[in-house]
Design a protein around this motif. Structure first.
Motif, short mmCIF file in Angstrom:
data_model
loop_
_atom_site.label_atom_id
_atom_site.label_comp_id
_atom_site.label_asym_id
_atom_site.label_seq_id
_atom_site.Cartn_x
_atom_site.Cartn_y
_atom_site.Cartn_z
N TYR B 94 61.75 26.14 18.79
CA TYR B 94 61.95 24.77 18.26
C TYR B 94 63.38 24.37 18.48
CZ TYR B 94 62.93 21.49 14.41
OH TYR B 94 63.34 20.43 13.64
N PRO B 95 63.71 23.18 18.95
CA PRO B 95 62.71 22.17 19.29
C PRO B 95 62.06 22.47 20.64
CG PRO B 95 64.94 21.37 19.65
CD PRO B 95 65.09 22.73 19.06
N PRO B 96 60.92 21.85 20.98
CA PRO B 96 60.21 20.92 20.13
C PRO B 96 59.27 21.62 19.17
CG PRO B 96 59.12 21.06 22.24
CD PRO B 96 60.32 21.95 22.33
N GLY B 97 59.01 21.00 18.05
CA GLY B 97 58.06 21.54 17.09
C GLY B 97 56.69 20.99 17.38
#
Lengths: 116, 108
Positions: B94-97
């Motif tokens: 993360y990111p991205p989540g």
């Protein structure tokens, strides 16, 4: 009460700009990992952006170079500046706090419609 | 990026039924997985974090399990108010989540 309240959504033409706000109550924006998540009509959730307590920012590939996340510590408010908007940016935009690898507080969302 | 899949994409069950939703990650994410419930026109609501920890205030009929690449959300006795779409989300890489595509749960 812990609360996030988004505002600033509306109708905008393709290529236009819009700034979303997320006002926080009983959450210190500058001390938290603050996210924007969006949901296009009839679709699933899409992570958009995050700002870390230290100020680092990250973006989904779909918005990189067009959107900017920021915060105003004095107003305890999170922002999302959206430029060069496209029809595919039409969505409900939520702000959410992330703690320890999950998002525990969400706002109710603000609707952005990109259309001519 | 880590990709999440959910199965089934839709399920219809009777009140009182035991319901299980599966979320699979494209690579190991330890237990950095959360489950959310979303009702129409509402914001997502956190149900489970850390793959199996029930968020405060969430009914005990909800439970989560799994680690690595396979996770499940179970509703032990489906109630009418559980009609919603359920999403998993990974916050390991993360990111991205990233979120899973969602599972819509309906009452027969």
């Amino acid at each position: 009460e812990v609360q996030l309240v988004e505002s600033g959504g509306g109708l905008v033409q393709p290529g236009g700009s819009l700034r979303l706000s997320c006002a926080a109550s009983r959450i210190i924006v500058s001390s938290n990992y603050m996210n924007w998540v969006r949901q296009a009509p009839g679709k699933g959730l899409e992570w958009v952006s995050v700002i870390y307590p230290g100020g680092s920012t990250f973006y989904a590939d779909s918005v990189k170079g067009r959107f900017t996340i920021s915060r105003d510590n004095s107003k305890n408010t999170l922002y999302l500046q959206m430029n060069s908007l496209r029809a595919e940016d039409t969505a409900v935009y939520y702000c959410a706090r992330e703690v320890y690898h999950y998002m525990d507080v969400w706002g109710k969302g603000t609707t952005v419609t990109v259309s001519s | 990026d880590i990709q999440l899949t959910q199965s089934p994409s839709f399920l219809s069950a009777s009140v009182g039924d035991r319901v299980t939703i599966t979320c699979r990650a494209s690579q190991g994410i330890s237990t950095y997985l959360a489950w959310y419930q979303q009702k129409p026109g509402k914001a997502p609501k956190l149900l489970i974090h850390g793959a199996s920890t029930l968020q405060s205030g969430v009914p005990s009929r909800f439970s989560g399990s799994g680690s690595g690449t396979e996770f499940t959300l179970t509703i032990s006795s489906l109630q009418p108010e559980d009609c919603a779409t359920y999403y998993c989300q990974q916050l390991d890489s993360y990111p991205p989540g990233n979120f899973g595509p969602g599972t819509k749960v309906d009452i027969k």
